[in-house]
Design a protein around this motif. Sequence first.
Motif, PDB file in Angstrom:
ATOM      1  N   ASP A 125       2.053  -2.164 -10.357  1.00 55.07           N
ATOM      2  CA  ASP A 125       0.911  -2.882  -9.811  1.00 55.07           C
ATOM      3  C   ASP A 125       0.260  -2.149  -8.641  1.00 55.07           C
ATOM      4  O   ASP A 125      -0.887  -2.423  -8.310  1.00 55.07           O
ATOM      5  N   TYR A 126       1.005  -1.261  -8.025  1.00 55.63           N
ATOM      6  CA  TYR A 126       0.514  -0.611  -6.816  1.00 55.63           C
ATOM      7  C   TYR A 126       0.556   0.897  -7.009  1.00 55.63           C
ATOM      8  O   TYR A 126       1.573   1.447  -7.449  1.00 55.63           O
ATOM      9  N   TRP A 127      -0.544   1.533  -6.635  1.00 58.46           N
ATOM     10  CA  TRP A 127      -0.662   2.977  -6.819  1.00 58.46           C
ATOM     11  C   TRP A 127      -1.195   3.631  -5.554  1.00 58.46           C
ATOM     12  O   TRP A 127      -2.099   3.097  -4.905  1.00 58.46           O
ATOM     13  N   SER A 134       6.385  -1.254  -7.963  1.00 54.31           N
ATOM     14  CA  SER A 134       6.376  -2.541  -8.640  1.00 54.31           C
ATOM     15  C   SER A 134       7.414  -3.441  -8.000  1.00 54.31           C
ATOM     16  O   SER A 134       8.473  -2.961  -7.581  1.00 54.31           O
ATOM     17  N   GLN A 191       0.848  -1.195   0.000  1.00 51.19           N
ATOM     18  CA  GLN A 191       0.000   0.000   0.000  1.00 51.19           C
ATOM     19  C   GLN A 191       0.879   1.239   0.000  1.00 51.19           C
ATOM     20  O   GLN A 191       1.932   1.263   0.629  1.00 51.19           O
TER      21      GLN A 191
END
Length: 123
Positions: free
Chosen positions: A111-113, A98, A2
């Motif tokens: 993949d994660y923002w 990533s 996160q």
Amino acid sequence: VQLQASGGGLVQAGGSLRLSCTASGQTLSNLQIAWFRQIIGKEREFVVGIAKNGGRIGLGGSVKGRFTMSRDNDKNTVYLQMDSLEPEDTAVYYCAASEKFIFEMVPRGYDYWGPGTLVTVSS
């Protein structure tokens, strides 16, 4: 993983802001991490990144000499220092991460923002 970004706001042209992005669930040394920005009506664009090994990538083009990115491993946080801000820098800024082996400069490589933080530069 996160990501939580903060630090956006309203600033006059020529001013400075520092954005922060704190990662949880993975250490920065295991992440490719980058800042993107999206101007209204335009595609999300890469600004700068730090690879797993600490190497910095990007900071060319319109932000060259004005923006810098740093990483604090103890706080698991990266920063984007933005100086000499211009109205054209007005955008929503996103941090992205990533776990991939290769560092990429396109949104699909991440993949994660984080949720995005708005930076508004007035003229």
